[in-house]
Design a protein around this motif. Structure first.
Motif, PDB file in Angstrom:
ATOM      1  N   ARG A 147     -35.736  -3.337  12.625  1.00  0.00           N
ATOM      2  CA  ARG A 147     -35.217  -4.663  12.268  1.00  0.00           C
ATOM      3  C   ARG A 147     -33.707  -4.723  12.469  1.00  0.00           C
ATOM      4  NH1 ARG A 147     -38.369  -5.292   8.377  1.00  0.00           N
ATOM      5  NH2 ARG A 147     -39.726  -6.755   9.436  1.00  0.00           N
ATOM      6  N   GLU A 152     -33.880 -10.527  15.195  1.00  0.00           N
ATOM      7  CA  GLU A 152     -34.867 -11.609  15.212  1.00  0.00           C
ATOM      8  C   GLU A 152     -36.023 -11.327  16.163  1.00  0.00           C
ATOM      9  OE1 GLU A 152     -37.229 -14.807  14.838  1.00  0.00           O
ATOM     10  OE2 GLU A 152     -35.717 -14.116  13.415  1.00  0.00           O
ATOM     11  N   ASP A 155     -38.378  -9.308  14.171  1.00  0.00           N
ATOM     12  CA  ASP A 155     -38.980 -10.137  13.123  1.00  0.00           C
ATOM     13  C   ASP A 155     -40.084 -11.031  13.690  1.00  0.00           C
ATOM     14  OD1 ASP A 155     -37.466  -9.119  11.041  1.00  0.00           O
ATOM     15  OD2 ASP A 155     -35.887 -10.617  11.275  1.00  0.00           O
ATOM     16  N   ARG A 156     -39.823 -11.633  14.834  1.00  0.00           N
ATOM     17  CA  ARG A 156     -40.826 -12.498  15.463  1.00  0.00           C
ATOM     18  C   ARG A 156     -42.054 -11.678  15.870  1.00  0.00           C
ATOM     19  NH1 ARG A 156     -40.923 -15.193  20.942  1.00  0.00           N
ATOM     20  NH2 ARG A 156     -39.243 -13.734  21.347  1.00  0.00           N
ATOM     21  N   CYS A 158     -43.102  -8.931  14.418  1.00  0.00           N
ATOM     22  CA  CYS A 158     -43.815  -8.599  13.179  1.00  0.00           C
ATOM     23  C   CYS A 158     -44.637  -9.772  12.660  1.00  0.00           C
ATOM     24  CB  CYS A 158     -42.835  -8.148  12.100  1.00  0.00           C
ATOM     25  SG  CYS A 158     -42.114  -6.529  12.408  1.00  0.00           S
ATOM     26  N   ARG A 159     -44.113 -10.986  12.822  1.00  0.00           N
ATOM     27  CA  ARG A 159     -44.851 -12.161  12.366  1.00  0.00           C
ATOM     28  C   ARG A 159     -46.116 -12.395  13.187  1.00  0.00           C
ATOM     29  NH1 ARG A 159     -39.564 -14.285  12.040  1.00  0.00           N
ATOM     30  NH2 ARG A 159     -39.836 -15.411  14.001  1.00  0.00           N
ATOM     31  N   ASN A 160     -46.152 -11.902  14.393  1.00  0.00           N
ATOM     32  CA  ASN A 160     -47.253 -12.198  15.307  1.00  0.00           C
ATOM     33  C   ASN A 160     -48.210 -11.043  15.589  1.00  0.00           C
ATOM     34  OD1 ASN A 160     -46.825 -15.061  16.419  1.00  0.00           O
ATOM     35  ND2 ASN A 160     -44.779 -14.157  16.420  1.00  0.00           N
TER      36      ASN A 160
END
Length: 174
Positions: A147, A152, A155-156, A158-160
């Motif tokens: 991270r 970012e 992070d993106r 990880c969100r997906n």
């Protein structure tokens, strides 16, 4: 980066990754299981030939996934899975489009495959130990480092893409 520098960087990453593959995952999926079993099959093997065939398939699939994961670090990331020589780019290609930690999953598949092939229950115990270590390490150490390094973009990702259980459809960055 000039073509010669690119080739040299990839060559160094390939050698570093290969060495780590032998020492790290090779110990977890090869040396320790051998020390626990000496590759002796329990007789009769619980589940018989079907269990042994399934175990063999799991070892082969896990080995292929592990090898491909390492290759993506070299090709897409221009680095290695070794913390001291990390990739310069976030690796989100190949199997990494389905799951964030395919190496750990591949190693689990290989250990459980060996347990089925050999009928050795102590390998299930080893599988649990081998799963517990990354379960603690990944969220506490690996993810914060990634991270910080990739911000970012990570992070993106990880969100997906799930941490452990693969998504069926590959994630596309764009």
């Amino acid at each position: 980066m000039y073509p010669e520098e690119l080739i040299d960087a990839r060559r160094r990453a390939a050698w570093g990754s290969a060495a780590f593959l032998v020492v790290g995952p090779g110990s977890v999926t090869g040396l320790v299981p051998w020390l626990l079993t000496r590759w002796r099959a329990r007789r009769p093997v619980p589940g018989g030939v079907p269990a042994q065939l399934l175990g063999t398939a799991m070892i082969l699939v896990g080995g292929a996934a592990l090898t491909r994961s390492f290759a993506h670090f070299v090709i897409a990331g221009m680095g290695t899975p070794v913390p001291g020589a990390p990739p310069s780019k976030l690796v989100v290609t190949g199997v990494y489009r389905h799951v964030r930690n395919p190496m750990y999953g591949a190693m689990q598949l290989m250990i459980i495959g060996q347990a089925l092939l050999l009928g050795q229950s102590r390998l299930y115990v080893w599988s649990s130990v081998a799963a517990a270590l990354p379960a603690a390490y990944v969220p506490l150490r690996e993810e914060p480092v990634l991270r910080e390094r990739f911000g970012e973009e990570y992070d993106r990702y990880c969100r997906n893409v799930p941490r452990w259980l693969p998504r069926l459809r590959p994630w596309h960055q764009d």
